[in-house]
Each structure stands twice: as structure tokens, then as C-alpha cells.
Design a protein around this motif. Structure first.
Motif, mmCIF file in Angstrom:
data_model
loop_
_atom_site.group_PDB
_atom_site.id
_atom_site.type_symbol
_atom_site.label_atom_id
_atom_site.label_comp_id
_atom_site.label_asym_id
_atom_site.label_seq_id
_atom_site.Cartn_x
_atom_site.Cartn_y
_atom_site.Cartn_z
ATOM 1 N N UNK A 58 46.368 42.401 38.249
ATOM 2 C CA UNK A 58 46.754 43.773 38.577
ATOM 3 C C UNK A 58 46.408 44.089 40.030
ATOM 4 N N UNK A 59 47.232 44.914 40.662
ATOM 5 C CA UNK A 59 47.043 45.247 42.058
ATOM 6 C C UNK A 59 46.055 46.386 42.274
ATOM 7 N N UNK A 60 45.173 46.185 43.246
ATOM 8 C CA UNK A 60 44.277 47.222 43.748
ATOM 9 C C UNK A 60 44.472 47.199 45.267
ATOM 10 N N UNK A 61 45.588 47.764 45.742
ATOM 11 C CA UNK A 61 46.142 47.401 47.058
ATOM 12 C C UNK A 61 45.391 47.994 48.254
ATOM 13 N N UNK A 62 44.833 47.106 49.036
ATOM 14 C CA UNK A 62 44.104 47.483 50.249
ATOM 15 C C UNK A 62 44.949 48.374 51.144
ATOM 16 N N UNK A 63 46.197 48.000 51.384
ATOM 17 C CA UNK A 63 47.028 48.700 52.363
ATOM 18 C C UNK A 63 47.359 50.118 51.940
ATOM 19 N N UNK A 64 47.271 50.435 50.648
ATOM 20 C CA UNK A 64 47.585 51.782 50.173
ATOM 21 C C UNK A 64 46.335 52.619 49.946
ATOM 22 N N UNK A 69 41.738 54.680 58.478
ATOM 23 C CA UNK A 69 41.935 54.191 59.837
ATOM 24 C C UNK A 69 40.808 53.307 60.299
ATOM 25 N N UNK A 70 39.584 53.712 60.079
ATOM 26 C CA UNK A 70 38.443 52.896 60.463
ATOM 27 C C UNK A 70 37.863 52.098 59.326
ATOM 28 N N UNK A 71 38.443 52.216 58.166
ATOM 29 C CA UNK A 71 37.993 51.424 57.039
ATOM 30 C C UNK A 71 36.855 52.031 56.258
ATOM 31 N N UNK A 72 36.723 53.347 56.281
ATOM 32 C CA UNK A 72 35.611 53.978 55.559
ATOM 33 C C UNK A 72 36.069 55.055 54.588
ATOM 34 N N UNK A 73 37.362 55.320 54.514
ATOM 35 C CA UNK A 73 37.876 56.340 53.614
ATOM 36 C C UNK A 73 38.890 55.690 52.668
ATOM 37 N N UNK A 74 38.680 55.914 51.356
ATOM 38 C CA UNK A 74 39.501 55.245 50.369
ATOM 39 C C UNK A 74 40.013 56.254 49.352
ATOM 40 N N UNK A 75 41.268 56.067 48.967
ATOM 41 C CA UNK A 75 41.889 56.892 47.939
ATOM 42 C C UNK A 75 42.308 55.971 46.801
ATOM 43 N N UNK A 122 34.057 45.663 48.807
ATOM 44 C CA UNK A 122 32.823 46.201 48.223
ATOM 45 C C UNK A 122 33.091 47.555 47.565
ATOM 46 N N UNK A 123 33.797 48.429 48.273
ATOM 47 C CA UNK A 123 34.090 49.757 47.728
ATOM 48 C C UNK A 123 34.968 49.653 46.485
ATOM 49 N N UNK A 124 35.950 48.763 46.497
ATOM 50 C CA UNK A 124 36.842 48.599 45.345
ATOM 51 C C UNK A 124 36.070 48.088 44.132
ATOM 52 N N UNK A 125 35.187 47.117 44.335
ATOM 53 C CA UNK A 125 34.404 46.586 43.229
ATOM 54 C C UNK A 125 33.515 47.664 42.626
ATOM 55 N N UNK A 126 32.891 48.459 43.468
ATOM 56 C CA UNK A 126 32.045 49.538 42.951
ATOM 57 C C UNK A 126 32.879 50.546 42.158
ATOM 58 N N UNK A 127 34.068 50.841 42.658
ATOM 59 C CA UNK A 127 34.914 51.835 41.988
ATOM 60 C C UNK A 127 35.313 51.357 40.598
ATOM 61 N N UNK A 128 35.815 50.145 40.481
ATOM 62 C CA UNK A 128 36.290 49.701 39.176
ATOM 63 C C UNK A 128 35.127 49.381 38.243
ATOM 64 N N UNK A 129 33.994 48.931 38.787
ATOM 65 C CA UNK A 129 32.845 48.637 37.932
ATOM 66 C C UNK A 129 32.353 49.894 37.239
ATOM 67 N N UNK A 130 32.422 51.025 37.927
ATOM 68 C CA UNK A 130 31.961 52.283 37.342
ATOM 69 C C UNK A 130 32.929 52.821 36.301
ATOM 70 N N UNK A 131 34.156 52.297 36.272
ATOM 71 C CA UNK A 131 35.186 52.852 35.393
ATOM 72 C C UNK A 131 35.757 51.831 34.412
ATOM 73 N N UNK A 132 35.365 50.566 34.531
ATOM 74 C CA UNK A 132 35.900 49.546 33.635
ATOM 75 C C UNK A 132 35.278 49.679 32.252
ATOM 76 N N UNK A 133 35.987 49.177 31.247
ATOM 77 C CA UNK A 133 35.502 49.280 29.879
ATOM 78 C C UNK A 133 34.664 48.090 29.463
ATOM 79 N N UNK A 134 34.618 47.042 30.276
ATOM 80 C CA UNK A 134 33.872 45.840 29.929
ATOM 81 C C UNK A 134 33.845 44.932 31.142
ATOM 82 N N UNK A 135 33.126 43.853 31.050
ATOM 83 C CA UNK A 135 33.112 42.834 32.088
ATOM 84 C C UNK A 135 33.792 41.582 31.572
#
Length: 419
Positions: A58-64, A69-75, A122-135
Motif C-alpha cells: 500500500x502507498x504512503x506517498x512521500x511526494x503527497x 517544503x523543508x521536510x518538517x510538515x506532513x499531511x 521516521x514520521x510515517x512510521x510513527x504515524x502508522x504505528x500509532x494507528x495500526x491494528x497489529x504488527x
């Protein structure tokens, strides 16, 4: 207790086309939107659960997602439908962090590229780890870095629009460098996270009337095809920090056009069915697996249109032949789950589990291709695999003993006559 514990909850995997490249004549594209996956995420994941497929690329797309701009804000809002559907239907994601797309204005050959990608990972891993249903947490940091090197670094199909072999090799090395940085960033927080490193299996031969091109074809098959993996596994460029633990799990993509006749400047010409220069898939899998000695999956594979059931039969048979030789094959990914458009002309490829039909109101209807589904069912029954996910697909690790048993008892012979 499982006698032959596997890594993933099911042997059969799937996934969704999620490219976000800047295309040569279209600008930035989002294939998840083009196939209607955001709106249909719940339906798409429900289909996988009903088919007994418990893992999806599944995609967790960096470019979107990287909006600062500086790599510190994520949506991360775009992936919320995927997270909800995965939780609801019990499907484990392998998150693809960069599927041919990087943020606008970023030079992939610069030092800023790996640093910014590592921060996003790092930010993406933290985001999905906090919301995933399992490992476990599973990631493909950069999808197909070697193939992207060609299509974006030499053929000029997509950004960064390189046009020569030298740029292609430097771009591929830059992608591998960024990949290594991302793996290390993720594992600082999640040391048990698994990585699936994906690239195509290819075989290149010289034209019959050009034996002088044999060395160029050999170099593409054995040097260039493995460049990114060699760097990530520390077989080349050790200063970039790769290791067998970083490369972790190998993902072999296998399509009919992966066996080719050499063309100077490329792209090469796919070998026609029945060409006596085609090699058995089993041989290619074993060769790549022995090079790195890591567990592996066939990370993408699919036939076209009415040939999908035969293709699946061939690929599973070749996979079992590889298992019989001792290859640590952890699964086969039927990719994509939902139809996708040809990148070049937009025509639906019909290489999927569920075809897409555009309705009069513009919505995209999923229509499972029944012969392909039945071929999957036959293999699930033969391999003693689940045909639907139960309420808790992760209460025990998958046991691959039945796969090994069938591989040993049936002893399928590798076959070059498949297409």
C-alpha cells in the motif's frame, strides 16, 4: 506451534498501484486516485479479506504527504481511508514510502534528498504505528530503485528525466543511499520493523545476429539489474551503510516483459512467448536469492486479460520449484488487486484480481475476474492456505510447512515455456 513459521500472516499477498511520479507529458500523477482507491478503500480491502489475502502493499506517498517544503510538515490525511480499512478487515500493510515520486524542487542527487526522505520515513512510521491494528510494521522504503533508475534516469519517462546511462547509475545509487537512511531512521524507533526491498527480476540477451552485444546484455542482467540491492546489502559502496539486515526481505517482481532482447539505449524488446532464450522463473529466483541469502517474496506478478489464471499457475509452480531447491520463499503477491491504467496511454490493463468498469455516473466499479479467483482458490486448497480471513488473522504465525511439503512431493520441474 508452527514448524516452519513464516514472516507474513498469509502466503498469498496483494497490493495496489500507488505511483506518484511526475510523468513526462502529464505532470504529477496519483495512481491511487486514478483507480479510485481512496474512495473504494473499504471495498478493496474487504475483497482481499474475503479472498484469504492478509497482506497488501500500500502507498504512503512521500511526494503527497510531505507538504512543508523543508521536510518538517506532513499531511497524512490521504492514507486515513487505508488505515481504517486495514483495521476493519484485518489486512497487514507493507507501506510503500516512495513509489517513483519525490517532493517538487528536490534534487535526488543532493545530500538533502536522503536526509529529507529519512525524516519523512521516521514520521510515517510513527504515524502508522500509532494507528495500526497489529504488527509487525512493514515497509518498502523506495520501490524498484533499479527500475526507476532506468525509467526516470535514462529513458526520460518520469522525473528526474535523465537521459543517459551514467545519470541512471548515479540516480540509482542515490535512491539506494536514501533507502538505507530511511531504514535506519525507522529502526531507531522500531527496531523490529521489517523491510521488503523490491525490484524486477530481469534477463537480457543479445540479438541473435549481434553476438558482439553479449557482454552488454550480461552486464545488464548481472551488474546493473542488481545495483541498488548490491548497495543496500553492502556488496557495493560500503560507505553508504548498507547491510544484509538493512535489505532484510527481497521482493522479486516478475512480469512477462522482464525477459528481453538488448537494444542500445533501451528500452529493450520483450522476448516473445516460446523464445528459446527465456529462462525458467525458478532459476531467476534461485539465482537472486543465493546472491543475498535473505528471505524473499515474489512481490508483484500478474498476467494479462484471459491469461491471468495460466500465469498464476505458472508462477506458483515455479515458486514451488524454487522452494524445493531450498529457496526461502515467504509468499507470492498477486499485483495489483484492482486494475490499473497503462502509464503511457491510460487503457485499463486487466492484469488484476478485480477489473475496473467506469459507470455512466463516472464512478469506478470493481468486477472480480472469476477465472483468476478460482485459480487462486485451487492453489489455496492445494497448499492448505486460508480462503478467507477469520476474526483474528494474527493469533498465530503462518506455517509454511504445507508449502514445503507440496513443493517436495510434487517436485515441479522448472519450465521455460511459460508466458
Amino acid at each position: 506451534m508452527a514448524q516452519h513459521p513464516g514472516i507474513f500472516p498469509t502466503f498469498f499477498l496483494s497490493g495496489f498501484e500507488c505511483s506518484t511520479f511526475v510523468w513526462k507529458d502529464r505532470g504529477r500523477r496519483d495512481l491511487s486516485a486514478e483507480i479510485g482507491h481512496y474512495a473504494k478503500a473499504d471495498e478493496d480491502y474487504a475483497m482481499l479479506a474475503e479472498l484469504g489475502i492478509g497482506v497488501a502493499r500500500e502507498g504512503l506517498p512521500w511526494s503527497l504527504i510531505d507538504t512543508g517544503g523543508g521536510g518538517s510538515e506532513y499531511d497524512f490525511a490521504p492514507v486515513e481511508p487505508f488505515l481504517q480499512a486495514q483495521r476493519r478487515h484485518g489486512v497487514l500493510p507493507i507501506w510503500d514510502l516512495c513509489h517513483y515520486g519525490f517532493p517538487d524542487g528536490l534534487d535526488p542527487l543532493s545530500d538533502a534528498f536522503p536526509a529529507r526522505f529519512a525524516a519523512f520515513a521516521r514520521a510515517a512510521a510513527r504515524h502508522v504505528a500509532a494507528r495500526a491494528h497489529h504488527g509487525p510494521l512493514c515497509f518498502t522504503p523506495i520501490n524498484e530503485p533499479t527500475f526507476w533508475g532506468y525509467m526516470g534516469g535514462e529513458w526520460g519517462w518520469a522525473a528526474p528525466f535523465g537521459r543517459d546511462a551514467d545519470y541512471r547509475r548515479r540516480f540509482t545509487a542515490a535512491l539506494a543511499r536514501a533507502d538505507i537512511a530511511a531504514v535506519k531512521a525507522i529502526r531507531e524507533d522500531f527496531p523490529d520493523a521489517r523491510m521488503v526491498h523490491v525490484d524486477p527480476l530481469i534477463w537480457v540477451v543479445p540479438p541473435r545476429d549481434r553476438p558482439d552485444l553479449a557482454e552488454a546484455a550480461r552486464r545488464e542482467s548481472y551488474d546493473d539489474a542488481y545495483l541498488a540491492w548490491d548497495i543496500i546489502a553492502r556488496l557495493k559502496r560500503p560507505e553508504l551503510g548498507g547491510s544484509p539486515e538493512v535489505i532484510d526481505i527481497l521482493g522479486f517482481n516478475n512480469y512477462s516483459f522482464g525477459q528481453m532482447e538488448y537494444r542500445a539505449g533501451g528500452p529493450h524488446a520483450a522476448l516473445a512467448p516460446g523464445d528459446d532464450r527465456i529462462r525458467p522463473l525458478c532459476d531467476l529466483v534461485e539465482e537472486a536469492w543465493r546472491r543475498y541469502g535473505r528471505p524473499c517474496v515474489i512481490a508483484e506478478t500478474s498476467g494479462l486479460k484471459g491469461g491471468r489464471p495460466d500465469w498464476l499457475n505458472d508462477v506458483v509452480s515455479e515458486g514451488l520449484a524454487a522452494v524445493a531447491r531450498g529457496v526461502d520463499l515467504q509468499g507470492i503477491c498477486l499485483f495489483p488487486a484492482v486494475d490499473m491504467p497503462d502509464w503511457h496511454n491510460g487503457a485499463w490493463l486487466h492484469n488484476d484480481i478485480a477489473d475496473v468498469e467506469r459507470q455512466p455516473d463516472g464512478t469506478l466499479r470493481r468486477v472480480p475476474f472469476a477465472p483468476y479467483v478460482e485459480a487462486l482458490r485451487r492453489w489455496q486448497r492445494k497448499l492448505n492456505r486460508a480462503t478467507a480471513l477469520d476474526a483474528d488473522p494474527y493469533d498465530a504465525v503462518v506455517d509454511l510447512g504445507d508449502v514445503k511439503r507440496v513443493a517436495s512431493e510434487s517436485a515441479p520441474a522448472p519450465d521455460a515455456d511459460w508466458h
